[in-house]
Design a protein around this motif. Sequence first.
Motif, PDB file in Angstrom:
ATOM      1  N   MET A 183       0.487  -1.287   0.006  1.00 39.06           N
ATOM      2  CA  MET A 183      -0.186  -0.156  -0.092  1.00 39.06           C
ATOM      3  C   MET A 183       0.781   1.035   0.245  1.00 39.06           C
ATOM      4  SD  MET A 183      -3.498  -0.760   0.285  1.00 39.06           S
ATOM      5  CE  MET A 183      -4.256   0.381   0.881  1.00 39.06           C
ATOM      6  N   ASN A 184       0.229   2.326  -0.885  1.00 41.51           N
ATOM      7  CA  ASN A 184       1.420   3.079  -0.888  1.00 41.51           C
ATOM      8  C   ASN A 184       0.536   4.748  -0.184  1.00 41.51           C
ATOM      9  OD1 ASN A 184       3.047   5.572  -1.501  1.00 41.51           O
ATOM     10  ND2 ASN A 184       2.263   6.001  -3.583  1.00 41.51           N
ATOM     11  N   ASN A 185       0.665   4.622   0.842  1.00 43.02           N
ATOM     12  CA  ASN A 185      -0.177   5.671   1.916  1.00 43.02           C
ATOM     13  C   ASN A 185       1.256   7.725   1.323  1.00 43.02           C
ATOM     14  OD1 ASN A 185      -1.611   3.458   2.538  1.00 43.02           O
ATOM     15  ND2 ASN A 185      -1.615   3.517   4.260  1.00 43.02           N
ATOM     16  N   ILE A 186       0.559   8.327   1.403  1.00 44.80           N
ATOM     17  CA  ILE A 186       0.995   8.917   1.706  1.00 44.80           C
ATOM     18  C   ILE A 186       0.549  10.380   2.235  1.00 44.80           C
ATOM     19  CG2 ILE A 186       2.020   8.712  -0.585  1.00 44.80           C
ATOM     20  CD1 ILE A 186       0.426  11.383  -2.261  1.00 44.80           C
ATOM     21  N   LEU A 187       1.227  11.445   2.838  1.00 45.75           N
ATOM     22  CA  LEU A 187       1.312  12.282   3.789  1.00 45.75           C
ATOM     23  C   LEU A 187       1.502  13.536   2.965  1.00 45.75           C
ATOM     24  CD1 LEU A 187      -0.229  13.480   6.114  1.00 45.75           C
ATOM     25  CD2 LEU A 187       2.317  13.574   7.023  1.00 45.75           C
ATOM     26  N   ILE A 188       0.718  14.345   2.426  1.00 47.96           N
ATOM     27  CA  ILE A 188       0.661  15.421   1.872  1.00 47.96           C
ATOM     28  C   ILE A 188       0.036  16.758   1.936  1.00 47.96           C
ATOM     29  CG2 ILE A 188      -0.961  15.042   0.038  1.00 47.96           C
ATOM     30  CD1 ILE A 188       1.058  15.778  -2.023  1.00 47.96           C
ATOM     31  N   HIS A 189      -0.472  18.099   1.829  1.00 48.29           N
ATOM     32  CA  HIS A 189      -0.572  19.172   2.184  1.00 48.29           C
ATOM     33  C   HIS A 189      -1.745  19.587   1.114  1.00 48.29           C
ATOM     34  CE1 HIS A 189       1.716  21.337   5.459  1.00 48.29           C
ATOM     35  NE2 HIS A 189       2.672  20.328   4.679  1.00 48.29           N
ATOM     36  N   PRO A 190      -2.923  20.242   1.376  1.00 43.87           N
ATOM     37  CA  PRO A 190      -3.988  20.598   0.305  1.00 43.87           C
ATOM     38  C   PRO A 190      -3.735  22.596   0.006  1.00 43.87           C
ATOM     39  CG  PRO A 190      -5.136  20.368   2.858  1.00 43.87           C
ATOM     40  CD  PRO A 190      -3.385  19.811   2.831  1.00 43.87           C
ATOM     41  N   SER A 191      -3.781  22.174  -0.732  1.00 44.35           N
ATOM     42  CA  SER A 191      -3.290  23.798  -1.532  1.00 44.35           C
ATOM     43  C   SER A 191      -4.119  24.372  -2.867  1.00 44.35           C
ATOM     44  CB  SER A 191      -1.547  24.036  -1.873  1.00 44.35           C
ATOM     45  OG  SER A 191      -1.161  23.364  -2.804  1.00 44.35           O
ATOM     46  N   TYR A 192      -3.325  26.055  -3.018  1.00 50.01           N
ATOM     47  CA  TYR A 192      -4.381  26.734  -4.030  1.00 50.01           C
ATOM     48  C   TYR A 192      -4.345  25.515  -5.252  1.00 50.01           C
ATOM     49  CZ  TYR A 192      -6.694  30.484  -5.875  1.00 50.01           C
ATOM     50  OH  TYR A 192      -7.098  31.129  -7.013  1.00 50.01           O
ATOM     51  N   PHE A 193      -5.521  24.854  -6.184  1.00 51.09           N
ATOM     52  CA  PHE A 193      -5.153  24.865  -7.075  1.00 51.09           C
ATOM     53  C   PHE A 193      -3.164  24.252  -7.071  1.00 51.09           C
ATOM     54  CE2 PHE A 193      -8.040  27.375  -8.532  1.00 51.09           C
ATOM     55  CZ  PHE A 193      -9.090  26.081  -8.574  1.00 51.09           C
ATOM     56  N   PRO A 194      -2.713  22.954  -6.441  1.00 51.05           N
ATOM     57  CA  PRO A 194      -1.207  22.594  -5.929  1.00 51.05           C
ATOM     58  C   PRO A 194      -0.422  21.968  -7.622  1.00 51.05           C
ATOM     59  CG  PRO A 194      -3.289  21.052  -5.253  1.00 51.05           C
ATOM     60  CD  PRO A 194      -4.023  22.151  -6.132  1.00 51.05           C
ATOM     61  N   SER A 195       0.656  22.698  -7.056  1.00 52.10           N
ATOM     62  CA  SER A 195       1.495  22.138  -8.098  1.00 52.10           C
ATOM     63  C   SER A 195       1.909  21.159  -8.605  1.00 52.10           C
ATOM     64  CB  SER A 195       2.651  22.277  -7.511  1.00 52.10           C
ATOM     65  OG  SER A 195       3.317  21.181  -6.567  1.00 52.10           O
ATOM     66  N   ILE A 196       2.359  20.573  -9.833  1.00 52.92           N
ATOM     67  CA  ILE A 196       1.941  19.015 -10.763  1.00 52.92           C
ATOM     68  C   ILE A 196       2.413  17.948  -9.926  1.00 52.92           C
ATOM     69  CG2 ILE A 196       2.829  17.942 -12.923  1.00 52.92           C
ATOM     70  CD1 ILE A 196       2.142  20.126 -14.154  1.00 52.92           C
ATOM     71  N   SER A 197       3.318  18.746  -8.589  1.00 54.87           N
ATOM     72  CA  SER A 197       3.775  16.904  -8.129  1.00 54.87           C
ATOM     73  C   SER A 197       3.209  17.077  -7.068  1.00 54.87           C
ATOM     74  CB  SER A 197       5.118  17.984  -7.464  1.00 54.87           C
ATOM     75  OG  SER A 197       5.084  18.749  -6.791  1.00 54.87           O
ATOM     76  N   HIS A 198       2.340  17.329  -6.495  1.00 54.25           N
ATOM     77  CA  HIS A 198       1.026  16.906  -5.298  1.00 54.25           C
ATOM     78  C   HIS A 198      -0.306  16.373  -6.136  1.00 54.25           C
ATOM     79  CE1 HIS A 198       1.801  20.267  -2.913  1.00 54.25           C
ATOM     80  NE2 HIS A 198       1.142  19.715  -1.952  1.00 54.25           N
ATOM     81  N   PHE A 199      -0.120  16.571  -7.357  1.00 52.90           N
ATOM     82  CA  PHE A 199      -0.849  15.223  -8.195  1.00 52.90           C
ATOM     83  C   PHE A 199      -0.326  13.797  -8.977  1.00 52.90           C
ATOM     84  CE2 PHE A 199      -4.066  18.389  -7.200  1.00 52.90           C
ATOM     85  CZ  PHE A 199      -5.075  17.507  -7.304  1.00 52.90           C
ATOM     86  N   VAL A 200       0.744  14.022  -9.123  1.00 51.40           N
ATOM     87  CA  VAL A 200       2.237  12.995  -9.354  1.00 51.40           C
ATOM     88  C   VAL A 200       1.988  12.167  -8.231  1.00 51.40           C
ATOM     89  CG1 VAL A 200       4.302  12.745  -9.705  1.00 51.40           C
ATOM     90  CG2 VAL A 200       3.498  14.306 -10.940  1.00 51.40           C
ATOM     91  N   ALA A 201       2.043  13.236  -7.034  1.00 49.70           N
ATOM     92  CA  ALA A 201       2.536  11.982  -5.773  1.00 49.70           C
ATOM     93  C   ALA A 201       1.102  11.373  -5.536  1.00 49.70           C
ATOM     94  CB  ALA A 201       2.920  12.856  -4.546  1.00 49.70           C
TER      95      ALA A 201
END
Length: 204
Positions: A1-19
């Motif tokens: 299982m790939n569980n991630i911890l990430i910040h919500p942000s304002y229309f995030p950078s592409i890197s956010h959505f790659v993760a």
Amino acid sequence: MNNILIHPSYFPSISHFVAIAKANIVTFEVEDNFQKQTNRNRMYIYSPNGIQLLNVPVKHNKERHQRIKEVKIENDFDWQKQHFKSLEAAYRTSPFFEYFEDDILPIFQKKHNYLMDLNMETMAIVSKCLRLEFDYDETTEYFHEVTDKSDYRNLINGKKDTSIFEPYTQVFGDKHGYLNNLSILDLLFNEGRYALDYLKKQEL
């Protein structure tokens, strides 16, 4: 299982959505303190003049540390109108702007009081446009280090995010060249239904 911890942000950078695209479960960090000069309240787009920063104004608290959940948006001037005009100038001629325009427009018409609510809604809208479904939960306590998840919270700080991604066609690419890791909206408006495939192929 790939569980991630990430910040919500304002229309995030592409890197956010790659993760997120590679994750099984996403946990949003909602218990940290607000930090200036991060992507918690800003996004970068490709304007006719090159890279452009769009910043959501926030009310500054006199206390030194303010929890992100408590940060209020400064709605005394019409920043939403300004942001949407900038997006139009940047992407009106892109292949998919008109296709997604009705999906994103409500964000710029609705008044949010809290930055966290705005960020969560922008991420929900973009996920729907991408046809990216994922399970998520939210933190209930802040931990400086985590051991049970992949920690991608550093991506919120654009200066520390060194992700490099494959070039794709951008509206003003002939003028200024390829600009890497902008807001997810740049990818969405330029690649449309191919955006999710693109995200899944990238490496962080």
